[in-house]
Design a protein around this motif. Sequence first.
Motif, short mmCIF file in Angstrom:
data_model
loop_
_atom_site.label_atom_id
_atom_site.label_comp_id
_atom_site.label_asym_id
_atom_site.label_seq_id
_atom_site.Cartn_x
_atom_site.Cartn_y
_atom_site.Cartn_z
N ILE A 117 -3.07 7.08 4.87
CA ILE A 117 -3.76 7.24 3.59
C ILE A 117 -3.53 6.04 2.68
CG2 ILE A 117 -3.74 8.59 1.43
CD1 ILE A 117 -3.35 11.10 3.17
N SER A 118 -2.29 5.55 2.64
CA SER A 118 -1.95 4.39 1.80
C SER A 118 -2.82 3.20 2.16
CB SER A 118 -0.49 3.97 2.02
OG SER A 118 0.35 5.06 1.86
N MET A 119 -2.92 2.95 3.46
CA MET A 119 -3.68 1.80 3.94
C MET A 119 -5.16 1.98 3.64
SD MET A 119 -2.48 -0.82 5.11
CE MET A 119 -2.94 -2.33 5.94
N ARG A 150 -0.47 -3.49 13.20
CA ARG A 150 -0.99 -4.11 14.41
C ARG A 150 -2.50 -4.24 14.31
NH1 ARG A 150 2.12 -3.83 19.46
NH2 ARG A 150 0.73 -4.43 21.13
N HIS A 151 -2.98 -5.45 14.45
CA HIS A 151 -4.43 -5.69 14.41
C HIS A 151 -4.98 -5.74 15.83
CE1 HIS A 151 -5.22 -6.58 10.15
NE2 HIS A 151 -3.95 -6.91 10.11
N LEU A 192 14.27 6.00 3.74
CA LEU A 192 14.27 4.56 4.00
C LEU A 192 13.27 4.32 5.11
CD1 LEU A 192 15.44 1.70 3.66
CD2 LEU A 192 17.27 2.34 5.20
N SER A 215 0.42 10.27 4.89
CA SER A 215 0.47 9.31 3.79
C SER A 215 0.49 7.84 4.23
CB SER A 215 1.68 9.58 2.90
OG SER A 215 1.53 10.87 2.33
N THR A 216 1.03 7.56 5.41
CA THR A 216 1.07 6.16 5.87
C THR A 216 -0.34 5.61 6.06
OG1 THR A 216 3.07 6.78 7.03
CG2 THR A 216 2.13 4.64 7.56
N ALA A 260 0.84 -1.21 0.00
CA ALA A 260 0.00 0.00 0.00
C ALA A 260 0.87 1.26 0.00
CB ALA A 260 -0.93 0.00 1.21
N GLN A 261 1.94 1.23 0.81
CA GLN A 261 2.85 2.39 0.86
C GLN A 261 3.49 2.63 -0.50
OE1 GLN A 261 2.91 4.14 3.75
NE2 GLN A 261 1.56 2.57 4.55
N TYR A 304 -6.75 4.66 15.10
CA TYR A 304 -7.12 3.29 14.72
C TYR A 304 -7.94 3.35 13.45
CZ TYR A 304 -5.92 2.43 19.62
OH TYR A 304 -5.29 2.37 20.82
N THR A 353 1.26 4.40 -2.98
CA THR A 353 1.06 5.82 -2.65
C THR A 353 2.34 6.61 -2.88
OG1 THR A 353 -0.59 5.20 -1.02
CG2 THR A 353 0.32 7.40 -0.84
N GLU A 379 9.92 1.70 6.95
CA GLU A 379 9.29 0.39 7.20
C GLU A 379 7.98 0.71 7.89
OE1 GLU A 379 10.27 -3.35 10.17
OE2 GLU A 379 11.06 -1.38 10.59
N THR A 380 6.97 -0.12 7.67
CA THR A 380 5.74 0.10 8.45
C THR A 380 5.48 -1.09 9.36
OG1 THR A 380 4.48 -0.62 6.51
CG2 THR A 380 4.53 1.74 6.95
N TRP A 381 4.89 -0.77 10.49
CA TRP A 381 4.46 -1.81 11.42
C TRP A 381 2.95 -1.88 11.35
CZ3 TRP A 381 7.58 -1.03 16.61
CH2 TRP A 381 8.91 -1.41 16.37
N THR A 406 -10.08 -3.96 12.90
CA THR A 406 -9.42 -2.74 13.36
C THR A 406 -7.92 -2.93 13.33
OG1 THR A 406 -11.29 -2.22 14.78
CG2 THR A 406 -9.22 -1.13 15.30
N LEU A 407 -7.22 -1.95 12.81
CA LEU A 407 -5.77 -2.04 12.75
C LEU A 407 -5.13 -0.68 12.92
CD1 LEU A 407 -4.86 -0.96 9.69
CD2 LEU A 407 -5.88 -3.13 9.05
N GLU A 408 -3.84 -0.73 13.05
CA GLU A 408 -3.05 0.47 13.28
C GLU A 408 -1.79 0.30 12.46
OE1 GLU A 408 -1.62 0.48 17.26
OE2 GLU A 408 -1.65 2.65 17.41
N VAL A 409 -1.38 1.33 11.75
CA VAL A 409 -0.17 1.21 10.96
C VAL A 409 0.79 2.34 11.36
CG1 VAL A 409 -1.14 2.42 8.95
CG2 VAL A 409 0.77 0.88 8.62
N LEU A 410 2.03 1.97 11.63
CA LEU A 410 3.02 2.93 12.11
C LEU A 410 4.20 3.00 11.16
CD1 LEU A 410 3.23 2.09 15.92
CD2 LEU A 410 2.18 4.09 14.85
N LEU A 411 4.66 4.20 10.90
CA LEU A 411 5.80 4.39 10.02
C LEU A 411 7.07 4.49 10.83
CD1 LEU A 411 6.72 5.08 7.03
CD2 LEU A 411 6.62 7.46 7.77
N ARG A 412 8.06 3.71 10.42
CA ARG A 412 9.40 3.85 11.03
C ARG A 412 10.33 4.32 9.93
NH1 ARG A 412 10.64 2.00 15.88
NH2 ARG A 412 12.76 1.29 15.59
N VAL A 413 10.98 5.44 10.20
CA VAL A 413 11.89 6.01 9.22
C VAL A 413 13.32 5.77 9.70
CG1 VAL A 413 12.63 8.13 8.11
CG2 VAL A 413 10.22 7.74 8.52
N TYR A 414 14.18 5.41 8.77
CA TYR A 414 15.58 5.18 9.13
C TYR A 414 16.47 6.22 8.47
CZ TYR A 414 13.85 0.66 10.67
OH TYR A 414 13.15 -0.33 11.31
#
Lengths: 488, 297
Positions: free
Chosen positions: B92-94, A432-433, A426, B89-90, A181-182, B288, A185, A428-430, B230-238
């Motif tokens: 929004i993508s989902m 969680r359901h 760079l 956007s994170t 999905a990312q 959420y 977009t 990554e997405t996490w 129900t879900l949650e999406v988190l962006l981790r940037v490196y």
Amino acid sequence: MEKISVDHRTIKEGNYVVLKRENVFKAVQVQIKRKVIFEKQWLHLDSVIGQLYGTSFEVAAGGTLQAPKPNPEKNPKETKEAGMDNRNIVDDGRSQKLTRDDIETLKEQGLKGQEIVQQLIENSSTFRDKTEFAQEKYIKKKKKKYDNTITVLKPSTRILALMYHGREPGKICHLRYDTLAQMLTLGNVHAGSKIIVFDTCAGLVLGAVMERMGGYGSVIQMYPGGEPVRAATDNFGFPEHFYKTLHEFPLCKVNLLLDGTLSLDKDKKETVSAVDESNGAMSKAPQDSVQKMGEEVEGEKDSAQASPEVDTMEVTSELPEDKEKEERAARRENKAPVVYILQALEKKVKQEEKRKKHLEAAALLQGRNADGLVIAGRFHPTPLVLSLLKFVAPSRPFVIYCQHKEPLIECHTKLRERGGVIGLQLSETWLRHYQVLPNRTHPMLLMSGGGGYILSGITVAMDTATSSGPQKTEEPAPKRQKLQDTES
Amino acid sequence: MSFVEYGEYIQEGDIAIVFLGRESMFPVKAQHGTQTQTKYGVIRHSSDLIGKRFGSKVNCSKGGWVYVLHPTPELWTQNLPHRTQILYSTDISMITMMLELKPGSVVCESGTGSGSLSHAIIRTIAPTGHLYTVEFHEQRAEKAAEEFREHKVAHLATVKNQDVCKEGFGVVGVADAVFLDIPSPWEAIGHAKAALKEEGGRMCSFSPCIEQVQRTCLAMDELGFKEISTLEVLLRVYDVRSVSLQLPDFGMETQVEGDPKETGTGQQATAICKSGVTPKDMAGHTGYLTFATKSLL
């Protein structure tokens, strides 16, 4: 228009559909009198034809799917009787009065899943002592085991991405659906653009891109080896016209294209003349008849294969620039019996078709004005990006997926050295359901450990002059500059 | 240019994103005779922007330079004037993928807010889809409609100024997908169901608090929505950095393994490796996302 939209809603023979039971999916093509296996059951899909997508079916004896009833019975809410806690519940293994044989008999009698569950509840001595929550959990668990409802869905990126991630994550390089999905977009994939895709995820990413393009614009699939892989792409069941926007180009010719040594027009002429030479009778035939001849050959194929000399006729000039070999083959063909000539011709026709496709793709690439680049797979991303970015216009996004972080770190470094890109990220997405139930809301016990990494950025014009400005673009400015309009 | 169609050259009236750095960019509207100030100097629209190719480097008066970029919904999300909290956007993508949005989709949304998600939806459903967006705040609704016109996507969106919980989306039985980002989504689930096509569709509700999610899920269940999830999406940037680690000195006898780089000062040896470093702080929660399907029966 109304008719067409109605048409889209019903399942027809030959359609690609996705079967769903609980949270398990399987993509199949609907074909009459063909058995498919799903969740350890053989099924016949004949009866789904003519029904609407999204319909649920009950599996009957013999694997036929029963069309839905107009009024689905609502399970009557019984007067609840439940215990407070489990202090008196002892696990003696004898709470269920039905034996395994009894249950098998019930199944053979053709009892519905719901009825079997009811029997199990009635014959459980501890059910009434369980707490209300435990009772619900018990029913849910049994339902999952005995309820045989299968829903037939229209394929979509969501469903296929979920399916592949659940069933065969290895085939799609562990690309989790939120990561996909990312990518869509970040790549600003939309109708009307020209997108370059490199995908070793069974064609799932390609399909997702095509879905977002909706048949508008063009997609150029770069592929390694002999043929592009589109196993997952086919499962989307795209209409014919979507495939007209899909082009393919082999990776092994990218360097020739970039060098300008892939002289397309010249090659094309040579091929045609070679075909003509191969058969004296046809030498004056117009180019169009080549196609026809190819079809005629089909019928004579069998007799040709019986011949022991077939091997000598292999005209395997895969590379168009290998013209010497081609000419030699053509000369030999002049002396060969008619069957061989036709067989060789068929091969030539196929090659010609392939070459034509490559020509079209090459023409699209040569403009060097693609609107995006999407890379996903098990190849090292650095060389792919460095060479494929050359086909992308400035101010366009690109995304690279990799299951591992380290190759993308290297790629990031190399891209910074190369220049011509900004806004590199760079990430990554996490995912969680959550279980959301009254008084029992919490994150799911199990979550996916990793869904891969993405490197994304935007192309810009390459530095031609040696203007090494005093500023570093990546450096964050202390304050956001406000737009000042002199116009009032 | 428009937000749904790439253009090659900047034209009068186009929106361009002036890029000074990842954390520092802003949108401008290219207009003849106009100037824009940046910390690297002035940009003169007539000579520096109009007629230039998107993605070009523009030299500013003080000797510095910036890049001018083609607008995309993602860049807009990073640069838009906030009138409310926005979706990034994170999420929004989902939302886009799980609602199965694609060209031709008809979507209902409320509230419009600052239009961050709206632009992304419009991009995805163009050229044949339509967005019906409902915003109960009059000024915000007007501003959104104005932006859609300015961004040349007004033909793809209808903005209605009404209360979605009371009056619904203003359309019935037409939507493939419904999105809710309002304080009490459970009050709008009925309207969401009505807005969706008869044969079904997808819906999503975005809520920051779990109590909101619980009420929403109950309402969805009562109204017969299926596949509630129900879900949650988190962006981790490196951050990609070279990390240098000092190598220990065990005295004269020690042979240093690997590929250490001798530094100039004395006998200190260090090993350098590339690493993806996580930032000190990251967004731990946005909201959420609850998805559901309106099914046939």
